[in-house]
Design a protein around this motif. Structure first.
Motif, short mmCIF file in Angstrom:
data_model
loop_
_atom_site.label_atom_id
_atom_site.label_comp_id
_atom_site.label_asym_id
_atom_site.label_seq_id
_atom_site.Cartn_x
_atom_site.Cartn_y
_atom_site.Cartn_z
N ILE A 1 -0.75 49.88 5.26
CA ILE A 1 -0.46 51.28 5.56
C ILE A 1 0.85 51.33 6.34
N GLY A 2 1.81 52.09 5.86
CA GLY A 2 3.07 52.26 6.58
C GLY A 2 2.92 53.26 7.71
N VAL A 3 3.36 52.91 8.89
CA VAL A 3 3.31 53.83 10.04
C VAL A 3 4.47 54.82 9.88
N THR A 4 4.11 56.06 9.53
CA THR A 4 5.08 57.08 9.12
C THR A 4 5.00 58.30 10.04
N TRP B 1 16.81 64.87 14.84
CA TRP B 1 17.95 64.01 14.52
C TRP B 1 17.92 62.86 15.50
N THR B 2 17.42 61.71 15.02
CA THR B 2 17.24 60.54 15.87
C THR B 2 17.59 59.31 15.05
N VAL B 3 17.42 58.14 15.61
CA VAL B 3 17.74 56.92 14.87
C VAL B 3 16.58 56.62 13.93
N ALA B 4 16.72 57.07 12.72
CA ALA B 4 15.67 56.97 11.71
C ALA B 4 16.33 57.16 10.35
N PRO B 5 15.62 56.88 9.27
CA PRO B 5 16.22 57.07 7.94
C PRO B 5 16.30 58.54 7.54
N LEU C 1 15.71 66.64 8.27
CA LEU C 1 14.41 66.01 8.53
C LEU C 1 14.50 64.50 8.40
N VAL C 2 13.73 63.80 9.23
CA VAL C 2 13.56 62.36 9.08
C VAL C 2 12.90 62.10 7.73
N ALA C 3 13.37 61.09 7.02
CA ALA C 3 12.79 60.75 5.72
C ALA C 3 11.32 60.39 5.87
N GLN C 4 10.53 60.76 4.88
CA GLN C 4 9.09 60.48 4.93
C GLN C 4 8.83 59.07 4.42
N GLN C 5 9.08 58.09 5.28
CA GLN C 5 8.84 56.69 4.97
C GLN C 5 8.55 55.96 6.28
N ALA D 1 15.35 51.41 12.75
CA ALA D 1 16.02 50.96 11.54
C ALA D 1 15.73 51.90 10.39
N ALA D 2 16.75 52.22 9.61
CA ALA D 2 16.56 53.04 8.40
C ALA D 2 16.41 52.09 7.23
N MET D 3 15.22 52.01 6.70
CA MET D 3 14.95 51.10 5.60
C MET D 3 14.41 51.88 4.43
#
Length: 338
Positions: A25-28, A37-41, A139-143, A299-301
């Motif tokens: 399960i990915g922690v999303t 707007w933060t350090v995220a993908p 928006l922060v990407a949903q991942q 990290a944006a992955m």
């Protein structure tokens, strides 16, 4: 029907349930908290001329434009122009309105945030009369992303399930040993166990954590929690409760403010000076302050590649049950055929 045919049927019935045990399960981030707007993908965006983007961000972030694709890719700070200063994203969002058609390379110029993925490409097309005139939220990407500024819904999972945390050197994952300390974010070295350190994330941005036998687990980022005061990244929303649906061990006390106050070196905080109710009030108000107090990153992955061995360990943990079923079936058929 032959014994072999029956065994094949049993495998077909049992195998799917085994595959579900321990599925990663990915922690999303929670959907409602993605407007940040933060350090995220972030995914690339496209709007029409005349439309605007809305950025909501705490201190230690800004909105900048890279001069070109090369500057965007290399995060060259000398080729960035700040358009939204670090104090413009809260309490009211910063609104950016492109003035002409073209490609815009949007980044955060603070610290190493661009390098860690806080950026996206904006394509602006010709004006459209059907275009919405309300600013579009960034928006922060949903991942899977373990970041501060967003929030995380509780996760319900079975024992041996693997959770994927994706982050970087600005974050860690700690296990908190007390429910109230988790709720109030009054955490320190006396009531946490470091599961994955900031340096671990620097070495490998993907951490696979396996759910154990407890009924609940309390996970958080401990960065920025000084002297056990509510706040830091935990107070900024970077915490997660895991509820184990087949958990058997009650590992945490229901209510124990004294234990929650024991943070550093076994020395409790003065409960007379800071009551549990007051700490809870501070924690409720902490997310904005906690976020503003830190220089964070995530990290944006584009994807999470969990270790295959860890990701499937939960499935194979159920193998004894499967073997028991098969052996029982064989024994039954053998006896009935005599």
């Amino acid at each position: 029907m032959s014994v072999l045919s029956l065994l094949i049927c049993l495998v077909c019935l049992v195998a799917p349930s085994l595959a579900q045990v321990g599925s990663p399960i990915g922690v999303t981030p929670a959907e409602a908290s993605r407007f940040i707007w933060t350090v995220a993908p972030y995914e690339d965006m496209e709007i029409s001329l005349g439309q605007s983007l809305s950025f909501r961000y705490p201190a230690f972030h800004d909105v900048a434009l890279a001069d070109d694709e090369e500057a965007y890719t290399s995060c060259a700070k000398d080729k960035m122009t700040v358009t939204g200063a670090i104090d413009k994203g809260m309490p009211e969002p910063f609104v950016f309105t492109p003035e002409e058609v073209g490609t815009y390379y949007i980044v955060c110029s603070v610290a190493d945030h661009c390098e860690l993925g806080q950026r996206f490409v904006l394509n602006v097309t010709e004006a459209s009369p059907q275009a919405d005139t309300e600013p579009i939220q960034v928006l922060v990407a949903q991942q899977p992303t373990w970041a501060v500024g967003v929030k995380y819904d509780d996760i319900t999972a079975r024992q041996d399930t693997v959770l994927n945390f994706v982050s970087n050197i600005h974050h860690d994952v700690v296990l908190i040993n007390n429910r109230e300390a988790f709720e109030n974010c009054t955490i320190g070295e006396g009531n946490i166990t470091v599961e994955y350190s900031a340096q671990d994330f620097a070495n490998n941005p993907v951490f696979n954590w396996t759910v154990g036998p407890c009924k609940e687990y309390y996970l958080a980022c401990s960065i920025g929690n000084q002297g056990c005061q509510a706040g830091g990244h935990c107070g900024g929303g970077q915490k997660l409760k895991v509820i184990v649906e087949d958990g058997t061990d009650d590992c945490y006390p229901q209510s124990n403010p004294e234990a929650a106050a024991v943070c550093f070196g076994g020395e409790p905080l003065s409960l007379e000076d800071s009551s549990t109710d007051e700490i809870a009030t501070e924690a409720t108000e902490a997310p904005a302050d906690g976020v503003q107090a830190e220089s964070e990153g995530t990290a944006a992955m584009s994807s999470v590649e969990a270790d295959e061995g860890e990701a499937t360990s939960g499935a194979f943990a159920a193998a004894p049950t499967f073997v028991t079923i098969i052996v029982g079936a064989v024994a039954f058929l053998t006896l009935t055929s005599i």
